[in-house]
Motif scaffolding. Structure first.
Motif, PDB file in Angstrom:
ATOM      1  N   ASP A 102       4.814 -10.420 -31.916  1.00 52.66           N
ATOM      2  CA  ASP A 102       6.150 -11.000 -32.137  1.00 52.66           C
ATOM      3  C   ASP A 102       6.463 -11.321 -33.612  1.00 52.66           C
ATOM      4  N   SER A 103       5.690 -10.791 -34.553  1.00 49.67           N
ATOM      5  CA  SER A 103       6.089 -10.972 -35.963  1.00 49.67           C
ATOM      6  C   SER A 103       5.683  -9.711 -36.737  1.00 49.67           C
ATOM      7  N   ARG A 104       6.196  -9.610 -38.003  1.00 51.89           N
ATOM      8  CA  ARG A 104       5.901  -8.394 -38.789  1.00 51.89           C
ATOM      9  C   ARG A 104       4.733  -8.629 -39.752  1.00 51.89           C
ATOM     10  N   THR A 105       4.086  -9.795 -39.659  1.00 51.19           N
ATOM     11  CA  THR A 105       3.132 -10.158 -40.729  1.00 51.19           C
ATOM     12  C   THR A 105       2.022  -9.125 -40.930  1.00 51.19           C
ATOM     13  N   VAL A 106       1.432  -8.641 -39.829  1.00 47.81           N
ATOM     14  CA  VAL A 106       0.319  -7.690 -39.979  1.00 47.81           C
ATOM     15  C   VAL A 106       0.834  -6.408 -40.638  1.00 47.81           C
ATOM     16  N   TYR A 107       1.958  -5.880 -40.131  1.00 49.13           N
ATOM     17  CA  TYR A 107       2.549  -4.638 -40.678  1.00 49.13           C
ATOM     18  C   TYR A 107       2.886  -4.840 -42.157  1.00 49.13           C
ATOM     19  N   GLU A 108       3.443  -6.021 -42.456  1.00 51.71           N
ATOM     20  CA  GLU A 108       3.895  -6.304 -43.824  1.00 51.71           C
ATOM     21  C   GLU A 108       2.711  -6.362 -44.789  1.00 51.71           C
ATOM     22  N   GLU A 109       1.707  -7.132 -44.401  1.00 50.93           N
ATOM     23  CA  GLU A 109       0.574  -7.336 -45.316  1.00 50.93           C
ATOM     24  C   GLU A 109      -0.304  -6.095 -45.431  1.00 50.93           C
ATOM     25  N   ASP A 110      -0.559  -5.464 -44.273  1.00 49.86           N
ATOM     26  CA  ASP A 110      -1.497  -4.340 -44.286  1.00 49.86           C
ATOM     27  C   ASP A 110      -0.872  -3.047 -44.791  1.00 49.86           C
ATOM     28  N   PHE A 111       0.474  -2.943 -44.702  1.00 47.61           N
ATOM     29  CA  PHE A 111       1.064  -1.665 -45.127  1.00 47.61           C
ATOM     30  C   PHE A 111       2.327  -1.799 -45.988  1.00 47.61           C
ATOM     31  N   GLU A 112       3.342  -2.542 -45.478  1.00 43.92           N
ATOM     32  CA  GLU A 112       4.663  -2.452 -46.140  1.00 43.92           C
ATOM     33  C   GLU A 112       4.637  -2.924 -47.594  1.00 43.92           C
ATOM     34  N   ARG A 113       4.018  -4.078 -47.835  1.00 38.89           N
ATOM     35  CA  ARG A 113       4.056  -4.619 -49.192  1.00 38.89           C
ATOM     36  C   ARG A 113       3.410  -3.657 -50.198  1.00 38.89           C
ATOM     37  N   PRO A 114       2.135  -3.200 -49.928  1.00 33.92           N
ATOM     38  CA  PRO A 114       1.553  -2.228 -50.882  1.00 33.92           C
ATOM     39  C   PRO A 114       2.367  -0.930 -50.968  1.00 33.92           C
ATOM     40  N   PHE A 115       2.981  -0.532 -49.826  1.00 32.57           N
ATOM     41  CA  PHE A 115       3.789   0.701 -49.808  1.00 32.57           C
ATOM     42  C   PHE A 115       4.981   0.575 -50.767  1.00 32.57           C
ATOM     43  N   LEU A 116       5.679  -0.566 -50.730  1.00 32.69           N
ATOM     44  CA  LEU A 116       6.851  -0.762 -51.604  1.00 32.69           C
ATOM     45  C   LEU A 116       6.419  -0.842 -53.069  1.00 32.69           C
ATOM     46  N   HIS A 117       5.279  -1.485 -53.300  1.00 30.63           N
ATOM     47  CA  HIS A 117       4.786  -1.621 -54.670  1.00 30.63           C
ATOM     48  C   HIS A 117       4.439  -0.242 -55.246  1.00 30.63           C
ATOM     49  N   GLN A 118       3.742   0.555 -54.430  1.00 33.15           N
ATOM     50  CA  GLN A 118       3.356   1.902 -54.874  1.00 33.15           C
ATOM     51  C   GLN A 118       4.600   2.780 -55.096  1.00 33.15           C
ATOM     52  N   SER A 119       5.585   2.633 -54.182  1.00 38.87           N
ATOM     53  CA  SER A 119       6.820   3.425 -54.294  1.00 38.87           C
ATOM     54  C   SER A 119       7.550   3.091 -55.589  1.00 38.87           C
ATOM     55  N   ALA A 120       7.622   1.785 -55.926  1.00 36.74           N
ATOM     56  CA  ALA A 120       8.331   1.366 -57.144  1.00 36.74           C
ATOM     57  C   ALA A 120       7.715   2.052 -58.361  1.00 36.74           C
ATOM     58  N   GLU A 121       6.386   2.083 -58.404  1.00 31.14           N
ATOM     59  CA  GLU A 121       5.691   2.712 -59.536  1.00 31.14           C
ATOM     60  C   GLU A 121       5.983   4.212 -59.576  1.00 31.14           C
ATOM     61  N   PHE A 122       5.954   4.838 -58.388  1.00 35.04           N
ATOM     62  CA  PHE A 122       6.208   6.285 -58.285  1.00 35.04           C
ATOM     63  C   PHE A 122       7.619   6.618 -58.789  1.00 35.04           C
ATOM     64  N   PHE A 123       8.619   5.828 -58.334  1.00 34.57           N
ATOM     65  CA  PHE A 123      10.010   6.119 -58.713  1.00 34.57           C
ATOM     66  C   PHE A 123      10.287   5.771 -60.175  1.00 34.57           C
ATOM     67  N   ARG A 124       9.521   4.807 -60.707  1.00 36.88           N
ATOM     68  CA  ARG A 124       9.710   4.466 -62.121  1.00 36.88           C
ATOM     69  C   ARG A 124       9.347   5.673 -62.993  1.00 36.88           C
ATOM     70  N   LEU A 125       8.204   6.289 -62.651  1.00 35.11           N
ATOM     71  CA  LEU A 125       7.783   7.474 -63.413  1.00 35.11           C
ATOM     72  C   LEU A 125       8.720   8.648 -63.157  1.00 35.11           C
ATOM     73  N   GLU A 126       9.133   8.775 -61.867  1.00 33.94           N
ATOM     74  CA  GLU A 126      10.005   9.900 -61.519  1.00 33.94           C
ATOM     75  C   GLU A 126      11.351   9.797 -62.247  1.00 33.94           C
ATOM     76  N   SER A 127      11.890   8.560 -62.359  1.00 37.85           N
ATOM     77  CA  SER A 127      13.203   8.390 -63.005  1.00 37.85           C
ATOM     78  C   SER A 127      13.137   8.831 -64.465  1.00 37.85           C
ATOM     79  N   GLN A 128      12.016   8.497 -65.138  1.00 36.99           N
ATOM     80  CA  GLN A 128      11.894   8.900 -66.543  1.00 36.99           C
ATOM     81  C   GLN A 128      11.827  10.422 -66.666  1.00 36.99           C
ATOM     82  N   LYS A 129      11.105  11.028 -65.736  1.00 32.81           N
ATOM     83  CA  LYS A 129      10.968  12.498 -65.741  1.00 32.81           C
ATOM     84  C   LYS A 129      12.337  13.138 -65.468  1.00 32.81           C
ATOM     85  N   PHE A 130      13.037  12.625 -64.441  1.00 35.86           N
ATOM     86  CA  PHE A 130      14.370  13.148 -64.081  1.00 35.86           C
ATOM     87  C   PHE A 130      15.331  13.045 -65.260  1.00 35.86           C
ATOM     88  N   LEU A 131      15.348  11.858 -65.888  1.00 31.97           N
ATOM     89  CA  LEU A 131      16.307  11.631 -66.977  1.00 31.97           C
ATOM     90  C   LEU A 131      16.018  12.533 -68.170  1.00 31.97           C
TER      91      LEU A 131
END
Length: 671
Positions: A102-131
């Motif tokens: 009945d909560s998202r805590t396990v999903y959030e801690e074990d996957f979503e949070r690191p996933f968003l952090h990794q995505s931010a880094e990926f898109f930061r590099l991609e944006s510089q390459k695109f530009l």
């Protein structure tokens, strides 16, 4: 359990087995679940089983980290274009959600949070390459594709609740952090798109920037600076012919407005923010040039005159609607009104209006925009024309009853009410030839007998005349009613349409063959400026319209120059209209004079507004009064606070207002 081979499948198998076992155990212990669990408010059997799996299996040493890394790697592989087992990822994500109980805590801690952090880094590099590699329009399309791809991934095999967070990351990294760069990109940013009419690219950029805070702000600022630069270039005085020609000047502004209206509609989805930006920019640069009100009136004059080639009534109507948009941006509407009155008067008196309907239509547009006070005088001018027609009918009947033919002069008089028409207060001097003058005197007696207490003053600068003229070989003559013996070879008869001033000049040549400029001036008493213009049009105009010849042959007119009738005059037309030399727009001294008259009128309007407000309020503080006066008058012009202050001082001197003893900045109304 091997962490390398088929890790997700193995984990999924174990999870499915555990779930099946737990269902069986729950069924066996159903009674305990119903009674003991509820009475003692403890976790039920199935949930206890989930907790055991979570703590003993999922969070066991390496499994937690390995699961996280495996999922992140698979998403990264797919981003790079590789094919991954989406089903396995989906099962793992579902398992994490269920284990949260009945909560998202396990999903959030074990996957979503690191996933968003990794995505931010990926898109930061991609944006510089695109530009670095792409133009703004390509970059926008790539970002749009990325957003759709990430949303689709989250919805399909991650949990649906991840859709918004991951889109937020993409927007932040690919749009927010670079929006200024995208918008101002050289040779491909907003300005490049506007210059090259890239409507679709602008629409894509608008859609993209609308997603983030401050995006539209950045875009509209860029549109605004480009529009202001374009508009300034159109209205700034330069040697360019277009800024000096009123028709081109206004047409260029209308074209610019059409261009940006097209962008507003097609690219910016009629967004209110962009609408306001475009309007305020037009208002800004249209009022930079003090000639704008005059030029706008001349442009409308041009469209309402007879002989506008190639425009249907509907097209004229459309153009006039567009000019009304520019009219709304004018701050000095009272200046426009003064010019419009002058131009309308000329159209009506010289019978140049394309149609009464078009004229009245235009006046009703102005009335809708500015109210009755603005157009009452214009409507009065139309009324005068109608009344004059009736008066002339009565005069003709009167002449017939008297049995007079006015010495062969066919007289048509228009009686103009002084307040409505832009006539000069002191009537210009001019000596009218005997025959027409006598005819006018008869009309004057007839009119004043009907309307007692009125005065009639002749306005020669507004009138016109038709002259019968005959040109022929050796003998030269020209006149209003001249009859000539036809001994010479082929005399040519014409009717010449001229202004009243030109008639006065030409009829002098009935008595004399040659006249100097000085003699003409003495005989006619016409003002120097007007006389020079009339002589230029008669002696220096188009070849087919030169009724007089001048010696010496030069453009300047000196007092000693001699004029005589041009005996060689030929024209294919029987009725020849002599075009007066007209200045396009006013000369600078005339413009100054108009400005002085406008300023004088404004003084009265400001005073009237102050008195109206004070009469209603009785007592007011200075700043509040100035704001109120500005508010009331802004539909006609923007009065400066300094001038309002002067008018208040004037009213205090004349004892309409008084200062309060305790506070000199507070005024009271003196009844």
């Amino acid at each position: 359990m091997s962490l390398n081979n088929n890790f997700l499948q193995t984990l999924n198998q174990a999870w499915n087995d555990h779930q099946t076992s737990m269902v069986m155990i729950r069924d066996i212990l159903m009674y305990m679940d119903r009674v003991y669990v509820q009475q003692n408010n403890v976790d039920n059997v199935y949930n206890l089983g989930l907790m055991i799996f979570r703590d003993q299996v999922l969070h066991h040493g390496q499994i937690k980290d390995h699961l996280q890394q495996t999922l992140l790697d698979m998403v990264m592989c797919e981003r790079k274009g590789e094919v991954v087992d989406r089903g396995a990822v989906k099962n793992a994500c579902q398992m994490l959600m269920v284990l949260g109980i009945d909560s998202r805590t396990v999903y959030e801690e074990d996957f979503e949070r690191p996933f968003l952090h990794q995505s931010a880094e990926f898109f930061r590099l991609e944006s510089q390459k695109f530009l670095g590699e792409n133009s703004a329009s390509v970059y926008i399309k790539k970002v749009e594709a990325r957003i759709n791809e990430e949303a689709e991934r989250a919805a399909h095999y991650l949990d649906k609740s991840t859709v918004n967070p991951i889109i937020g990351v993409v927007e932040k990294e690919l749009i927010c952090k670079h929006m200024k760069t995208i918008v101002e990109m050289e040779n491909s940013g907003v300005i490049h798109m506007l210059k090259n009419h890239k409507t679709e690219d602008l629409a894509c950029m608008y859609k993209l920037l609308k997603r983030v805070d401050g995006g539209l702000e950045a875009m509209s600022q860029c549109v605004s600076s480009y529009l202001r630069e374009q508009g300034k270039a159109l209205v700034t005085e330069s040697e360019d012919v277009d800024t000096k020609n009123p028709i081109n000047y206004v047409q260029n502004l209308l074209d610019l407005k059409d261009r940006f209206d097209h962008f507003l509609h097609e690219s910016f989805g009629d967004d209110m923010k962009f609408k306001q930006v475009i309007s305020s920019d037009f208002e800004y640069f249209l009022n930079l040039n003090l000639k704008s009100p005059e030029y706008l009136s001349l442009f409308i004059d041009d469209k309402l005159k007879k002989g506008v080639k190639g425009l249907t009534e509907q097209e004229v109507e459309l153009v006039l609607d567009k000019t009304m948009v520019l009219f709304r941006f004018l701050q000095e509407k009272d200046v426009f009104e003064r010019y419009y009155k002058q131009h309308l008067a000329k159209r009506l008196l010289l019978n140049k209006s394309v149609s009464d309907d078009s004229e009245k239509n235009m006046i009703s547009k102005l009335k809708t925009e500015c109210g009755c006070q603005f157009t009452s005088k214009l409507e009065g001018m139309f009324k005068d024309m109608t009344v004059s027609n009736t008066t002339m009918e009565e005069f003709k009947n009167h002449i017939q009853a008297m049995g007079s033919n006015l010495s062969g002069v066919d007289l048509y008089v228009r009686v103009l009410t002084t307040g409505f028409w832009p006539t000069q207060a002191s009537s210009p001097k001019c000596t009218i030839p005997t025959t027409p003058r006598q005819a006018f005197e008869i009309f004057k007696r007839f009119y004043l007998a009907k309307h007692s207490g009125r005065q009639l003053t002749l306005q020669p600068q507004l009138g016109s005349a038709d002259l019968n003229a005959t040109f022929f070989g050796s003998k030269k003559e020209d006149g209003a009613t001249s009859t000539l013996n036809k001994t010479s070879s082929g005399p040519r008869k014409h009717i010449i349409q001229v202004s009243t001033y030109q008639m006065c000049i030409l009829m002098l040549f009935n008595q004399r063959d040659k006249l100097s400029y000085e003699e003409i001036q003495t005989e006619t008493d016409i003002g120097e400026k007007d006389l020079i213009r009339m002589l230029q049009s008669l002696a220096l105009g188009k070849l087919t319209q030169r009724i007089l010849v001048k010696e010496p042959k030069c453009k300047e007119i000196e007092p000693t120059h001699i004029f005589s009738v041009n005996d060689q005059f030929t024209s294919k037309l029987h009725r020849v209209k002599i075009q007066a030399v007209v200045a396009k727009g006013e000369s600078d001294p005339e413009r100054k004079e108009t400005r002085c008259k406008v300023d004088e009128d404004r003084k009265h309007e400001i005073e009237a507004a102050i008195v109206r407000i004070m009469k209603a309020r009785k007592r007011m503080q200075h700043n509040v009064l100035v704001t109120e006066v500005t508010q009331q008058l802004k539909s006609r012009f923007l009065p400066s606070p300094v001038i309002i202050k002067k008018r208040i001082e004037g009213l205090i001197e004349r004892e309409y207002l008084a200062r309060t003893p305790e506070d000199r900045k507070v005024y009271t109304y003196v009844a």
